[in-house]
Design a protein around this motif. Sequence first.
Motif, PDB file in Angstrom:
ATOM      1  N   THR A 241       0.757  -1.029  -0.055  1.00 49.73           N
ATOM      2  CA  THR A 241       0.117  -0.209   0.004  1.00 49.73           C
ATOM      3  C   THR A 241       0.883   1.303   0.057  1.00 49.73           C
ATOM      4  N   VAL A 242       0.305   2.301  -0.567  1.00 49.96           N
ATOM      5  CA  VAL A 242       1.279   3.621  -0.700  1.00 49.96           C
ATOM      6  C   VAL A 242       0.264   4.731  -0.177  1.00 49.96           C
ATOM      7  N   SER A 243       0.675   5.530   0.619  1.00 49.75           N
ATOM      8  CA  SER A 243      -0.043   6.773   0.751  1.00 49.75           C
ATOM      9  C   SER A 243       0.984   7.877   0.962  1.00 49.75           C
ATOM     10  N   ARG A 244       0.058   8.659   0.472  1.00 48.67           N
ATOM     11  CA  ARG A 244       0.721  10.154   0.262  1.00 48.67           C
ATOM     12  C   ARG A 244       0.075  11.236   1.114  1.00 48.67           C
ATOM     13  N   GLN A 245       1.062  12.104   1.964  1.00 51.18           N
ATOM     14  CA  GLN A 245       0.609  12.976   2.783  1.00 51.18           C
ATOM     15  C   GLN A 245       1.147  14.312   2.386  1.00 51.18           C
ATOM     16  N   VAL A 246       0.182  15.438   2.218  1.00 50.31           N
ATOM     17  CA  VAL A 246       1.042  16.673   1.987  1.00 50.31           C
ATOM     18  C   VAL A 246       1.409  17.324   3.299  1.00 50.31           C
TER      19      VAL A 246
ATOM     20  N   ARG B 184       6.653  -3.994   6.282  1.00 50.32           N
ATOM     21  CA  ARG B 184       8.106  -3.179   6.066  1.00 50.32           C
ATOM     22  C   ARG B 184       7.672  -1.765   5.504  1.00 50.32           C
ATOM     23  N   VAL B 185       7.882  -0.873   6.334  1.00 49.27           N
ATOM     24  CA  VAL B 185       7.500   0.622   6.068  1.00 49.27           C
ATOM     25  C   VAL B 185       8.549   1.421   5.696  1.00 49.27           C
ATOM     26  N   THR B 186       8.473   1.999   4.525  1.00 44.81           N
ATOM     27  CA  THR B 186       9.314   3.181   4.235  1.00 44.81           C
ATOM     28  C   THR B 186       8.752   4.548   3.852  1.00 44.81           C
ATOM     29  N   SER B 187       9.223   5.547   4.458  1.00 40.38           N
ATOM     30  CA  SER B 187       8.789   6.848   3.793  1.00 40.38           C
ATOM     31  C   SER B 187       9.776   7.768   3.202  1.00 40.38           C
ATOM     32  N   MET B 188       9.517   8.513   2.124  1.00 42.56           N
ATOM     33  CA  MET B 188      10.327   9.294   1.579  1.00 42.56           C
ATOM     34  C   MET B 188       9.784  10.816   1.053  1.00 42.56           C
ATOM     35  N   PRO B 189      10.085  11.981   1.067  1.00 39.48           N
ATOM     36  CA  PRO B 189       9.502  12.909   0.614  1.00 39.48           C
ATOM     37  C   PRO B 189       9.536  13.011  -1.095  1.00 39.48           C
ATOM     38  N   GLN B 190       8.360  13.342  -1.591  1.00 42.02           N
ATOM     39  CA  GLN B 190       8.251  13.517  -3.112  1.00 42.02           C
ATOM     40  C   GLN B 190       7.591  14.868  -3.233  1.00 42.02           C
ATOM     41  N   GLY B 191       8.287  15.934  -3.891  1.00 39.63           N
ATOM     42  CA  GLY B 191       7.672  17.133  -3.934  1.00 39.63           C
ATOM     43  C   GLY B 191       7.084  17.586  -2.614  1.00 39.63           C
ATOM     44  N   VAL B 195       5.361  10.456   0.799  1.00 44.14           N
ATOM     45  CA  VAL B 195       5.079   9.182   0.203  1.00 44.14           C
ATOM     46  C   VAL B 195       5.363   7.914   1.219  1.00 44.14           C
ATOM     47  N   THR B 196       4.489   7.422   1.741  1.00 44.68           N
ATOM     48  CA  THR B 196       4.829   6.241   2.694  1.00 44.68           C
ATOM     49  C   THR B 196       4.325   4.749   1.991  1.00 44.68           C
ATOM     50  N   THR B 197       5.186   3.967   2.064  1.00 44.26           N
ATOM     51  CA  THR B 197       4.895   2.558   1.470  1.00 44.26           C
ATOM     52  C   THR B 197       5.146   1.554   2.281  1.00 44.26           C
ATOM     53  N   THR B 198       3.894   0.632   2.492  1.00 46.00           N
ATOM     54  CA  THR B 198       3.866  -0.334   3.228  1.00 46.00           C
ATOM     55  C   THR B 198       3.804  -1.859   2.655  1.00 46.00           C
ATOM     56  N   ASP B 199       4.934  -2.673   2.614  1.00 51.87           N
ATOM     57  CA  ASP B 199       4.714  -3.919   2.180  1.00 51.87           C
ATOM     58  C   ASP B 199       4.248  -4.818   3.316  1.00 51.87           C
ATOM     59  N   PHE B 200       3.515  -5.743   2.904  1.00 53.24           N
ATOM     60  CA  PHE B 200       2.826  -6.821   3.874  1.00 53.24           C
ATOM     61  C   PHE B 200       3.443  -8.050   3.527  1.00 53.24           C
ATOM     62  N   PHE B 201       3.966  -9.014   4.331  1.00 50.73           N
ATOM     63  CA  PHE B 201       4.523 -10.131   4.280  1.00 50.73           C
ATOM     64  C   PHE B 201       3.664 -11.087   5.147  1.00 50.73           C
ATOM     65  N   ARG B 202       3.734 -12.371   4.613  1.00 52.72           N
ATOM     66  CA  ARG B 202       3.124 -13.685   5.236  1.00 52.72           C
ATOM     67  C   ARG B 202       4.366 -14.235   5.692  1.00 52.72           C
ATOM     68  N   ILE B 203       4.487 -14.415   6.985  1.00 54.02           N
ATOM     69  CA  ILE B 203       5.816 -15.231   7.402  1.00 54.02           C
ATOM     70  C   ILE B 203       5.611 -16.487   8.045  1.00 54.02           C
ATOM     71  N   LEU B 204       6.296 -17.641   7.545  1.00 56.78           N
ATOM     72  CA  LEU B 204       6.073 -18.799   8.128  1.00 56.78           C
ATOM     73  C   LEU B 204       7.240 -19.320   8.670  1.00 56.78           C
ATOM     74  N   ARG B 205       7.107 -19.902   9.732  1.00 56.96           N
ATOM     75  CA  ARG B 205       8.255 -20.733  10.497  1.00 56.96           C
ATOM     76  C   ARG B 205       7.979 -21.788  11.018  1.00 56.96           C
ATOM     77  N   SER B 206       8.763 -22.883  10.899  1.00 55.44           N
ATOM     78  CA  SER B 206       8.731 -24.061  11.542  1.00 55.44           C
ATOM     79  C   SER B 206       9.932 -24.639  12.016  1.00 55.44           C
ATOM     80  N   GLY B 207       9.917 -25.203  13.253  1.00 58.13           N
ATOM     81  CA  GLY B 207      11.041 -25.639  13.963  1.00 58.13           C
ATOM     82  C   GLY B 207      10.855 -26.606  15.071  1.00 58.13           C
TER      83      GLY B 207
END
Lengths: 281, 364
Positions: A241-246, B184-191, B195-207
Amino acid sequence: MKKLWISLLLALALLLSLGAGAFAEARLEYVTDEAGILSEDTRRELNERARQISEDTGCGVYVVVVKDCRDYVNGGIETFAEEVFEEYGLGYGSTHDGVMLAMSMSERDYDIYAHGDFGNYAFTDYGKEQLAESFLDNFRRNDWAGGFRDFVDNSEDMIRRAKNGDPVDQWIPDPVQDPGPSLSAGELGLSALIAAVFGGTMVGGMKRQMKTAVRQTRAENYVAQGGVKLSRQDDQFVNRTVSRQVIRRDPPSGGSRPGGGHYGGTTISGSHGGSHHSGKF
Amino acid sequence: MADQISNYQCPSCTGPLRFDGKTGRLQCDYCGSSFSVQEIEALYQEKDEAAAQAMENTVSAEGEWSGASASWAGEEGLRAYNCPSCGAELICDETTAATSCPYCGNPSIVPGQLSDMLRPDYVIPFKLSKEEAKAALKNYYRGKKLLPRAFSDQNHIEEIKGVYVPFWLFDGKADADMQFQGTRVTSMPQGNAMVTTTDFFRILRSGTVSFEKIPVDASSKMPDAHMDAIEPYDYSELKPFSNAYLPGFLADKYDVEPEACYARADERAENTAVDLVSRTVSGYSSVVPQGRQVHIRRGRVSYALLPVWMLSTRWNGKSYLFAMNGQTGKLIGDLPVSSGRAFAWFAGLTAAFTALLSVIMYFF
């Protein structure tokens, strides 16, 4: 420069020299109230007191209150104070020693302006801060007369201390006249409540020390050497998901000049042999 | 009945022997001789076996205790023996395996309690002496600000006892299958925007996590929390069981079956396996567990006697029990709280903090 009665003509000259307005038709006295916040009796009483101090000490003490200082000058309250002091030739002695409390009611701005060698010696930066604190509590309650009395009285104290070679450079409150700010019942109650939480937490910690027998729910100590084996380690990407905040870029807040105009007041050096302490009331 | 209880006598002077944790040898306090565990074992093996057989025959033939102990036959959970040194009658729990005569102090072993099927696999001998245990307990009282002043004075520290407590040691494996949701969340300015990008993961562990010798106390008399809290023991000093480690201490045989202890060992193994497998998930801004299945595979169960210094004392009608790991010295226990002291500390701290906060608020 003993007389402070200003003629209408002089006021007109000031109007022309300031260019943006006039300290119109004002008869500048030791206490001048163009905003009409004082009764005439009170103003006269304060004026007489300020005059007495000024003449006795040789250091002028002035109060000038206007509705809006921008009606008179292109600038803020400090510019107004400087211009009035200079144009009316206020102060005593060769260096025009004196102190002025200037107030502009529309912006609730105030400025303490000290002028001259002795004026700046008597009203140090610290002294002006303390002077401001002495009247600001009155002004916040719209007790104008009380605030001006504090200003005039404390100015006299500072002048006399400076005359004795001991200008106010650190505040030593008079326990009788000025017991200093005291905590309200609410503040004391809040302190006691927070303290009780701290105290209770610490005693709780002491109590926990008295009972150390607790059942174990883990068995880390009994994991065999090399006894942890992962058979699956799978991290699957699902979605993004991508969100944009001014980004809001607020203009700098504060007063009408750099570095000044905030509530707590600030002290700056002027360019006319004077120094300021200004803020909001 | 004299044969039903035995003691280890010094081969030199026939005085009673006791196990000394410092030297790891059996000591005679009368003539000063000392003997290794192996020497005494070899000397007394036949006698121990004969005594155990005699006890078994007595019980099976008569169905109850006879002779000197007849009067106790009907009392549930009690047994009577004769002290081999002075002949006094000793009344013990039916689980008692080693004791001392209250009249002559002779350390005695109750044969048959720890033999054949009931014989422990291991023992960790006492390492800390009674004097060290008493010193540790006195030190434990120090610095306890809420302890009633009279408690430690009236406390009978001298009555501290060294007890070999029966434990089951469980081996096993825990198979854990776990699912998590990670981001995993990353944020960076654009103009003029962030802009905040959130990647979702399904994590499986067996042990699989393997455990060795998770201890669970096998005595109903011992509070579980106390026995858990003095862990861990250093298993590198586990020794094959021998009666020769017992003289001078009390010992009980187990009275809680392994089946009744499995749940506690399983719970500890499961919690630990979940923790360890979860720790392998890293590199995410957030991790939320979504589900888990844990299967416990039970393994070998060993029977061990582990050393504990214990003091049971009463104060204002309540019992307080202290336990110290007889090998490592870890001491735990419950202490009474003085209400008056607790209130005084609370009031004093509250007043001090109030003053401090008032000063801070006054100046700031």
